[in-house]
Design an enzyme around this catalytic site. Structure first.
Site, PDB file in Angstrom:
ATOM      1  N   HIS A  63       2.826  -7.310   3.598  1.00 35.81           N
ATOM      2  CA  HIS A  63       2.916  -6.763   3.525  1.00 35.81           C
ATOM      3  C   HIS A  63       2.594  -5.810   3.375  1.00 35.81           C
ATOM      4  O   HIS A  63       2.368  -4.263   3.871  1.00 35.81           O
ATOM      5  CB  HIS A  63       4.150  -6.559   2.484  1.00 35.81           C
ATOM      6  CG  HIS A  63       5.550  -7.332   2.320  1.00 35.81           C
ATOM      7  ND1 HIS A  63       5.716  -8.492   1.023  1.00 35.81           N
ATOM      8  CD2 HIS A  63       6.577  -8.365   3.286  1.00 35.81           C
ATOM      9  CE1 HIS A  63       6.576  -8.767   1.910  1.00 35.81           C
ATOM     10  NE2 HIS A  63       6.447  -9.050   3.259  1.00 35.81           N
ATOM     11  N   HIS A  93      -1.444  -0.029  -5.021  1.00 29.96           N
ATOM     12  CA  HIS A  93      -1.085  -0.852  -3.387  1.00 29.96           C
ATOM     13  C   HIS A  93      -1.732   0.507  -2.514  1.00 29.96           C
ATOM     14  O   HIS A  93      -1.719   1.888  -2.744  1.00 29.96           O
ATOM     15  CB  HIS A  93       0.184  -1.399  -3.273  1.00 29.96           C
ATOM     16  CG  HIS A  93       0.779  -1.091  -2.992  1.00 29.96           C
ATOM     17  ND1 HIS A  93       2.471  -0.963  -3.864  1.00 29.96           N
ATOM     18  CD2 HIS A  93       1.844   0.093  -2.175  1.00 29.96           C
ATOM     19  CE1 HIS A  93       2.755  -0.297  -4.333  1.00 29.96           C
ATOM     20  NE2 HIS A  93       3.388  -0.014  -2.874  1.00 29.96           N
ATOM     21  N   HIS A  95       0.220   2.476   1.569  1.00 30.55           N
ATOM     22  CA  HIS A  95       0.782   2.230   2.974  1.00 30.55           C
ATOM     23  C   HIS A  95       0.445   2.951   3.631  1.00 30.55           C
ATOM     24  O   HIS A  95      -0.538   4.048   3.988  1.00 30.55           O
ATOM     25  CB  HIS A  95       2.051   2.975   3.192  1.00 30.55           C
ATOM     26  CG  HIS A  95       3.123   2.416   1.411  1.00 30.55           C
ATOM     27  ND1 HIS A  95       4.410   1.418   2.058  1.00 30.55           N
ATOM     28  CD2 HIS A  95       3.031   2.063   0.236  1.00 30.55           C
ATOM     29  CE1 HIS A  95       4.817   0.793   0.794  1.00 30.55           C
ATOM     30  NE2 HIS A  95       3.929   0.993  -0.049  1.00 30.55           N
ATOM     31  N   GLU A 105       4.087   6.958   3.451  1.00 28.68           N
ATOM     32  CA  GLU A 105       5.914   7.419   3.298  1.00 28.68           C
ATOM     33  C   GLU A 105       6.393   8.402   2.852  1.00 28.68           C
ATOM     34  O   GLU A 105       7.458   9.061   3.889  1.00 28.68           O
ATOM     35  CB  GLU A 105       5.769   6.399   2.484  1.00 28.68           C
ATOM     36  CG  GLU A 105       5.858   4.701   2.648  1.00 28.68           C
ATOM     37  CD  GLU A 105       6.095   3.504   2.198  1.00 28.68           C
ATOM     38  OE1 GLU A 105       6.471   3.788   0.765  1.00 28.68           O
ATOM     39  OE2 GLU A 105       6.703   2.792   2.513  1.00 28.68           O
ATOM     40  N   HIS A 118       0.329   3.853  -3.430  1.00 23.93           N
ATOM     41  CA  HIS A 118       1.016   3.678  -4.574  1.00 23.93           C
ATOM     42  C   HIS A 118       0.569   3.263  -5.944  1.00 23.93           C
ATOM     43  O   HIS A 118       0.054   2.266  -6.108  1.00 23.93           O
ATOM     44  CB  HIS A 118       2.124   2.689  -4.610  1.00 23.93           C
ATOM     45  CG  HIS A 118       3.175   4.178  -3.701  1.00 23.93           C
ATOM     46  ND1 HIS A 118       3.802   2.824  -2.212  1.00 23.93           N
ATOM     47  CD2 HIS A 118       3.139   5.295  -3.084  1.00 23.93           C
ATOM     48  CE1 HIS A 118       4.534   4.685  -1.989  1.00 23.93           C
ATOM     49  NE2 HIS A 118       4.119   5.514  -2.329  1.00 23.93           N
ATOM     50  N   THR A 198      10.573   1.400  -2.579  1.00 24.31           N
ATOM     51  CA  THR A 198      10.640   1.391  -0.894  1.00 24.31           C
ATOM     52  C   THR A 198      10.127   0.597  -0.061  1.00 24.31           C
ATOM     53  O   THR A 198       9.943   0.322   1.586  1.00 24.31           O
ATOM     54  CB  THR A 198       8.704   2.273  -0.272  1.00 24.31           C
ATOM     55  OG1 THR A 198       7.944   2.332  -0.631  1.00 24.31           O
ATOM     56  CG2 THR A 198       9.093   3.720  -1.039  1.00 24.31           C
ATOM     57  N   VAL A 199       9.900  -0.905  -0.690  1.00 23.39           N
ATOM     58  CA  VAL A 199      10.089  -2.386  -0.715  1.00 23.39           C
ATOM     59  C   VAL A 199      11.296  -2.673  -0.736  1.00 23.39           C
ATOM     60  O   VAL A 199      11.491  -2.423  -1.610  1.00 23.39           O
ATOM     61  CB  VAL A 199       8.782  -3.002   0.129  1.00 23.39           C
ATOM     62  CG1 VAL A 199       7.934  -2.420   0.601  1.00 23.39           C
ATOM     63  CG2 VAL A 199       8.615  -3.021  -1.974  1.00 23.39           C
TER      64      VAL A 199
HETATM   65  N1  O5T Z   1       5.943   0.753  -2.689  1.00 19.07           N
HETATM   66  S1  O5T Z   1       6.842   1.293  -4.383  1.00 19.07           S
HETATM   67  O1  O5T Z   1       7.932   1.863  -4.060  1.00 19.07           O
HETATM   68  O2  O5T Z   1       5.558   2.122  -4.761  1.00 19.07           O
HETATM   69  C1  O5T Z   1       7.062  -0.294  -5.633  1.00 19.07           C
HETATM   70  C2  O5T Z   1       7.192  -0.254  -5.943  1.00 19.07           C
HETATM   71  C3  O5T Z   1       7.688  -1.422  -7.160  1.00 19.07           C
HETATM   72  C4  O5T Z   1       6.928  -2.553  -6.493  1.00 19.07           C
HETATM   73  C5  O5T Z   1       6.332  -2.511  -5.226  1.00 19.07           C
HETATM   74  N2  O5T Z   1       5.823  -4.284  -5.151  1.00 19.07           N
HETATM   75  C6  O5T Z   1       6.071  -5.112  -5.194  1.00 19.07           C
HETATM   76  O3  O5T Z   1       6.250  -5.077  -6.440  1.00 19.07           O
HETATM   77  N3  O5T Z   1       5.372  -6.494  -4.782  1.00 19.07           N
HETATM   78  C7  O5T Z   1       5.675  -7.384  -5.484  1.00 19.07           C
HETATM   79  C8  O5T Z   1       6.635  -7.972  -5.531  1.00 19.07           C
HETATM   80  N4  O5T Z   1       7.986  -7.840  -4.182  1.00 19.07           N
HETATM   81  C9  O5T Z   1       8.888  -6.715  -4.025  1.00 19.07           C
HETATM   82  C10 O5T Z   1       9.651  -6.790  -4.999  1.00 19.07           C
HETATM   83  C11 O5T Z   1       9.691  -5.695  -6.067  1.00 19.07           C
HETATM   84  C12 O5T Z   1      10.862  -6.158  -7.624  1.00 19.07           C
HETATM   85  C13 O5T Z   1      10.946  -7.103  -7.987  1.00 19.07           C
HETATM   86 BR1  O5T Z   1      12.313  -7.248  -8.894  1.00 19.07          BR
HETATM   87  C14 O5T Z   1      10.874  -7.910  -6.917  1.00 19.07           C
HETATM   88  C15 O5T Z   1      10.480  -8.204  -5.876  1.00 19.07           C
HETATM   89  O4  O5T Z   1      10.243  -9.536  -5.148  1.00 19.07           O
HETATM   90  C16 O5T Z   1       6.548  -1.656  -4.362  1.00 19.07           C
HETATM   91 ZN    ZN Z   2       4.435   1.678  -2.398  1.00 15.50          ZN
END
Ligand code: O5T
Ligand code: ZN
Length: 261
Positions: A63, A93, A95, A105, A118, A198-199
């Site tokens: 992603h 990471h 976007h 975003e 982010h 946002t995911v």
């Molecule tokens: N775009 S963001 O809002 O900055 C933002 C903020 C925090 C985390 C992430 N992405 C990930 O943590 N990605 C890896 C894990 N896969 C998503 C996931 C998240 C939390 C939990 Br609990 C289980 C789960 O499977 C993106």
């Molecule tokens: Zn993000």
């Protein structure tokens, strides 16, 4: 649909089918209307204190690509701003979009940026892990930094040079001695509001700190992001580039955005 993505069949418009929070009361990203933001003179500046040795790996989740940090102790943290206590650095990471005209975003007065960085932190004073904190309303703090097209960004080079090692979904490669504060703009003015991941799973646990000033990256550097694959090396379906991975802006639903400036 645990194979959520950004295509028509599995993208943001259908995430609600498996992730009902998609229609929640504090979803992200949002369009920041600057004239509606409330200047809060009581907001202190935020402070980052990052140890470059916390950086561990760079990985392709399918992603986005992310740099993961050792979050087993309070070596790299963010404090201040809207936050109570210190939040531990977990990962960073990006976007982006299919072209240089949009892909960030958050928006500012309806304006699109071509990308967004982010930097994700979790409340290690109150909670025991990222996954635990991600379920709590004050669990996460994310710094959002807009990318604009401009000069080649030397600090981004170390990351883009590592993309060859993680070109396919599921790949990861050692990545250390990196301090993310080199990717912050000089001016630390920010907007802040309560929002979500946002995911998927779109958990409503993020205190957003969106920096007013973008950082410049070259069009060439951003085009390298788009050549990362969202599919595995052996995927039976044809390989697919990660051409875009941004979620559209979501309803404010009565939330207040505060400005530090
Ligand atoms: N775009 S963001 O809002 O900055 C933002 C903020 C925090 C985390 C992430 N992405 C990930 O943590 N990605 C890896 C894990 N896969 C998503 C996931 C998240 C939390 C939990 Br609990 C289980 C789960 O499977 C993106
Ligand atoms: Zn993000």
């Amino acid at each position: 649909m645990n194979n959520w993505g950004y295509a028509d069949h599995n993208g943001p418009n259908v995430w609600h089918e498996l992730f009902p929070l998609a229609n929640g009361e504090r979803q992200s990203p949002i369009d920041i209307i600057t004239t509606a933001a409330i200047h809060d003179p009581s907001l202190p500046p935020f402070n980052v204190d990052y140890d470059p040795s916390s950086a561990k790996v760079i990985m392709n989740s399918g992603h986005t690509f992310s740099i993961e940090f050792d979050d087993g102790e309070d070596k790299s943290v963010v404090r201040g701003g809207p936050l109570h206590g210190s939040y531990r650095l977990r990962q960073l990471h990006f976007h982006w979009g299919p072209c240089d005209d949009y892909g960030a975003e958050h928006k500012v007065d309806g304006r699109d940026y071509p990308g967004e960085l982010h930097i994700v932190h979790w409340n290690s004073e109150k909670y025991s892990s990222f996954v635990d904190a991600a379920q709590k309303p004050d669990g996460l703090a994310v710094l959002g930094i807009f990318l604009k097209i401009g000069e080649h960004n030397v600090n981004l080079e170390k990351i883009t040079n590592a993309l060859d090692d993680i070109n396919f979904k599921g790949k990861q490669s050692s990545f250390t001695n990196f301090d993310p504060s080199c990717l912050l703009p000089v001016c630390k003015d920010f907007w802040t509001y309560p929002g979500s991941l946002t995911v998927p799973p779109l958990l409503e646990s993020v205190m957003w700190i969106v920096l007013k000033d973008p950082i410049a990256v070259s069009s060439r550097q951003l085009s390298r992001f788009r050549r990362v694959f969202s599919t595995t090396e052996t995927d039976e379906t044809e390989s697919c580039y990660m051409a875009k991975n941004y979620r559209p802006v979501q309803p404010l639903k009565g939330r207040n955005v505060r400005a530090s400036f």
